[in-house]
Design a protein around this motif. Structure first.
Motif, short mmCIF file in Angstrom:
data_model
loop_
_atom_site.label_atom_id
_atom_site.label_comp_id
_atom_site.label_asym_id
_atom_site.label_seq_id
_atom_site.Cartn_x
_atom_site.Cartn_y
_atom_site.Cartn_z
N MET A 1 68.78 53.26 -1.24
CA MET A 1 67.77 54.17 -2.00
C MET A 1 66.38 53.53 -1.93
O MET A 1 66.30 52.15 -2.57
CB MET A 1 67.90 54.65 -3.34
N ALA A 2 65.42 53.88 -1.18
CA ALA A 2 64.13 53.32 -1.40
C ALA A 2 63.34 53.48 -2.64
O ALA A 2 63.75 54.40 -3.44
CB ALA A 2 63.23 53.70 -0.19
N SER A 3 62.39 52.70 -3.02
CA SER A 3 61.67 52.89 -4.27
C SER A 3 60.98 54.35 -4.26
O SER A 3 60.51 54.60 -2.94
CB SER A 3 60.85 51.71 -4.39
N GLN A 4 60.33 54.80 -5.18
CA GLN A 4 59.69 55.85 -5.18
C GLN A 4 58.44 55.81 -4.30
O GLN A 4 57.93 56.55 -3.54
CB GLN A 4 59.25 56.21 -6.54
N GLU A 5 57.58 54.58 -4.33
CA GLU A 5 56.37 54.24 -3.51
C GLU A 5 56.77 54.41 -2.16
O GLU A 5 56.04 54.86 -1.27
CB GLU A 5 55.73 52.92 -3.76
N ILE A 6 57.91 53.68 -1.37
CA ILE A 6 58.08 53.54 -0.30
C ILE A 6 58.59 54.80 0.18
O ILE A 6 58.09 55.37 1.11
CB ILE A 6 59.29 52.56 -0.15
N GLN A 8 57.38 57.76 -0.81
CA GLN A 8 56.14 58.38 -0.76
C GLN A 8 55.32 58.20 0.36
O GLN A 8 54.86 59.20 0.80
CB GLN A 8 55.34 58.11 -2.14
N LEU A 9 55.25 56.93 0.57
CA LEU A 9 54.77 56.52 2.08
C LEU A 9 55.60 57.21 3.25
O LEU A 9 54.93 57.61 4.19
CB LEU A 9 54.80 54.91 2.31
N SER A 10 56.74 57.28 3.13
CA SER A 10 57.58 57.72 4.12
C SER A 10 57.23 59.19 4.22
O SER A 10 57.27 59.70 5.30
CB SER A 10 59.06 57.55 3.94
N GLN A 11 57.19 60.04 3.29
CA GLN A 11 56.95 61.28 3.26
C GLN A 11 55.42 61.57 3.55
O GLN A 11 55.16 62.63 4.42
CB GLN A 11 57.16 62.07 1.77
N ALA A 12 54.60 60.95 3.27
CA ALA A 12 53.14 61.04 4.00
C ALA A 12 53.26 60.94 5.24
O ALA A 12 52.59 61.77 5.96
CB ALA A 12 52.21 60.02 3.25
N LEU A 13 53.84 59.88 5.89
CA LEU A 13 53.86 59.64 7.28
C LEU A 13 54.56 60.90 8.16
O LEU A 13 54.31 61.25 8.98
CB LEU A 13 54.50 58.38 7.77
#
Length: 198
Positions: A1-6, A8-13
């Protein structure tokens, strides 16, 4: 599992056109692996564009200056105007370097189903540019969709009273296309637009 910030970046991209969730995760992993080199340049470019991005007050193109680089270019043919649906169309046509005139972005296309009428598009500004009388030709470069062709037909009717040449992009067979793989609409357009062999 990636961190929440990573994540969030993945979802933005993943919200970017052409990138789905898997491609976005691959991009994030690449950025993480190359963060010392790639991230500072990417962040600086995003910040600069975010601060300087403006819509051209003349044509509707997106650039970092107003007027945009195309409208401000004195080498452009000011008597020839190419009307497109969206900024992406300007960039695609200009990348080919085949049209030396200027552009006008409508900001969409007429669509009764979506409730988009002439008042929702940048048509008033187009008519103002035409009424200035400096144009010899208007090229209607609409997409080969029902809505695009409806928009082109509507614009042609609005432009008809003005003394200028109204042209439209040709539609038909793509270079390298095989007849067996083309849809009936493309084949019909190609047959209607046939020309003598040179």
């Amino acid at each position: 599992m990636a961190s929440q910030e990573i994540e969030q970046l993945s979802q933005a991209l993943a919200r970017l056109p052409g990138l789905g969730p898997r491609s976005a995760r691959r991009a994030v992993l690449w950025l993480v692996k190359n963060r010392s080199q790639a991230l500072p340049d990417l962040l600086e470019a995003l910040d600069m564009v975010s601060q300087r991005l403006v819509e051209c007050s003349i044509c509707g193109n997106v650039d970092t200056s107003d007027p945009c680089g195309i409208c401000a270019d004195p080498k452009r043919d000011a008597k020839s105007l190419c009307v497109v649906e969206d900024v992406a169309d300007v960039w695609a046509l200009d990348r080919a370097r085949l049209f030396q005139g200027r552009y006008h972005v409508l900001g969409g296309k007429l669509s009764a189903l979506d409730g988009i009428g002439p008042e929702d598009l940048n048509i008033a500004a187009l008519m103002t540019r035409v009424e200035d009388g400096a144009l010899d030709e208007v090229v209607l470069a609409m997409n080969a969709t029902l809505e695009g062709q409806t928009t082109a037909h509507y614009l042609a009717e609005r432009l008809e009273p003005h003394k200028l040449r109204i042209t439209q992009l040709a539609h038909g067979l793509p270079v390298g296309g095989e007849l067996d793989y083309l849809d009936e609409g493309t084949l019909a357009q190609a047959l209607r637009a046939r020309r003598p062999v040179e």
